[in-house]
Design a protein around this motif. Structure first.
Motif, mmCIF file in Angstrom:
data_model
loop_
_atom_site.group_PDB
_atom_site.id
_atom_site.type_symbol
_atom_site.label_atom_id
_atom_site.label_comp_id
_atom_site.label_asym_id
_atom_site.label_seq_id
_atom_site.Cartn_x
_atom_site.Cartn_y
_atom_site.Cartn_z
ATOM 1 N N TRP A 5 41.326 24.216 34.024
ATOM 2 C CA TRP A 5 41.157 23.387 35.213
ATOM 3 C C TRP A 5 39.730 23.550 35.736
ATOM 4 O O TRP A 5 39.208 24.658 35.792
ATOM 5 C CB TRP A 5 42.152 23.795 36.293
ATOM 6 C CG TRP A 5 43.573 23.772 35.832
ATOM 7 C CD1 TRP A 5 44.245 24.764 35.173
ATOM 8 C CD2 TRP A 5 44.493 22.702 35.972
ATOM 9 N NE1 TRP A 5 45.531 24.377 34.898
ATOM 10 C CE2 TRP A 5 45.719 23.115 35.383
ATOM 11 C CE3 TRP A 5 44.423 21.426 36.552
ATOM 12 C CZ2 TRP A 5 46.842 22.300 35.344
ATOM 13 C CZ3 TRP A 5 45.550 20.620 36.526
ATOM 14 C CH2 TRP A 5 46.734 21.049 35.926
ATOM 15 N N THR A 8 36.140 20.293 40.947
ATOM 16 C CA THR A 8 35.262 19.121 40.996
ATOM 17 C C THR A 8 34.126 19.278 41.992
ATOM 18 O O THR A 8 33.219 18.451 42.040
ATOM 19 C CB THR A 8 36.086 17.868 41.367
ATOM 20 O OG1 THR A 8 36.744 18.094 42.621
ATOM 21 C CG2 THR A 8 37.120 17.570 40.302
ATOM 22 N N GLU A 34 40.712 19.422 38.558
ATOM 23 C CA GLU A 34 41.189 18.469 37.570
ATOM 24 C C GLU A 34 41.343 19.187 36.238
ATOM 25 O O GLU A 34 40.617 20.148 35.947
ATOM 26 C CB GLU A 34 40.204 17.312 37.423
ATOM 27 C CG GLU A 34 38.823 17.727 36.931
ATOM 28 C CD GLU A 34 37.865 16.560 36.824
ATOM 29 O OE1 GLU A 34 38.226 15.460 37.269
ATOM 30 O OE2 GLU A 34 36.751 16.764 36.291
ATOM 31 N N GLN A 35 42.301 18.728 35.425
ATOM 32 C CA GLN A 35 42.530 19.380 34.138
ATOM 33 C C GLN A 35 41.425 19.016 33.154
ATOM 34 O O GLN A 35 40.990 17.864 33.080
ATOM 35 C CB GLN A 35 43.893 18.986 33.568
ATOM 36 C CG GLN A 35 44.257 19.755 32.310
ATOM 37 C CD GLN A 35 45.663 19.457 31.831
ATOM 38 O OE1 GLN A 35 46.422 18.774 32.523
ATOM 39 N NE2 GLN A 35 46.022 19.962 30.681
#
Length: 215
Positions: A5, A8, A34-35
Motif C-alpha cells: 500500500w 498518496t 492506495e494498493q
C-alpha cells in the motif's frame, strides 16, 4: 504474496493485508493509501521503497486529534462485575495503575454498558489482562451486550475473593473496590483499591495495536 500500500501524500510503502491506520511518516489515515499492484512500484521509482522524510501535511483539527489519540499505546483488558445475581464482562482499553502504595488502579467504562451498571451497584470490579493469544476474548466480550447474552458461556472462569468472575486463560487478574469516580462525559472513570491479584501465565500483554494488526 502480501499486499503493498502506498501513501498518496508522502509515498511511504506499507506491506500487509490492509493499509495502516496511520501513516508513520506523514500521519494521514488509511483513506489516503492506495494498493500498489505488481510491477507498479518499480515504475514509481526506487525512492518509494524507503520511507521519505516527513512532510508538513496537517489534516483538519478533528482528524488531527483523532490521529494523535491513535498514537497512545493501549492495552486490552476484560473488565468484569457482579451485582444482584448477574455477572457481566466487557473488553476495555482503559486500565492503568495510579499508585503502588497503596495499590490503586483506574478503569474507564461507557455509561451505557451493562458492566457500568453492575459496578455502580456493587462498588467492585475485576480485571483480566489478556495475553497476545487473547483475540477471541477481545471479540467475545466486545461487539454485544451482556444484557442479551451470557458472555461467559463455555469459557474457563473462576470467582475471585470479591465474587466477580475472572478468566483462567489470561496473564494476570486483579480485583478492586471502587473508592472514587469521575464523570468523563460518555464514560465514567472508576478509581479502585486493588484487593487481590494473581499471576496465571507468563507472556506479553495484548495491546490494541497488536490486536488490530493480528485480527
Amino acid at each position: 504474496m502480501e499486499k503493498r500500500w502506498r501513501c498518496t501524500v508522502c509515498g511511504y510503502i506499507h506491506t500487509g493485508e490492509n493499509p495502516p491506520d496511520i501513516c508513520p511518516v506523514c500521519g494521514v489515515d488509511s483513506s489516503f493509501f492506495e494498493q500498489v499492484h505488481e510491477g507498479e512500484e518499480l515504475k514509481a521509482g526506487p525512492e518509494l521503497k524507503a520511507a521519505p522524510k516527513p512532510v508538513n501535511v496537517q489534516p483538519d483539527k478533528a482528524t488531527a486529534i483523532r490521529q494523535a489519540l491513535y498514537r497512545i499505546s493501549y492495552g486490552l483488558f476484560i473488565i468484569t462485575a457482579q451485582a444482584e445475581g448477574r455477572d457481566n464482562g466487557q473488553c476495555a482499553n482503559t486500565c492503568f495503575q495510579v499508585t503502588s502504595e497503596p495499590a490503586k488502579i483506574a478503569i474507564g467504562i461507557n455509561k451505557q454498558n451493562f458492566t457500568h451498571e453492575l459496578i455502580q451497584k456493587s462498588g467492585m470490579f475485576g480485571v483480566s489482562v489478556l495475553s497476545q493469544t487473547g483475540q477471541n476474548y477481545a471479540r467475545g466480550f466486545g461487539y454485544r451486550s451482556g444484557r442479551d447474552v451470557n458472555k461467559f458461556e463455555g469459557l474457563a472462569v473462576h470467582r475471585g475473593q470479591s465474587g466477580v468472575l475472572l478468566l483462567d486463560d489470561v496473564l494476570v487478574t486483579m480485583e478492586a473496590t471502587v473508592t472514587g469516580q469521575l464523570d468523563a462525559g460518555t464514560q465514567t472513570l472508576f478509581l479502585g483499591d486493588v484487593t487481590a491479584g494473581e499471576i496465571l501465565q507468563e507472556g506479553d500483554p495484548m495491546t490494541y495495536a497488536f490486536f488490530r494488526a493480528s485480527k
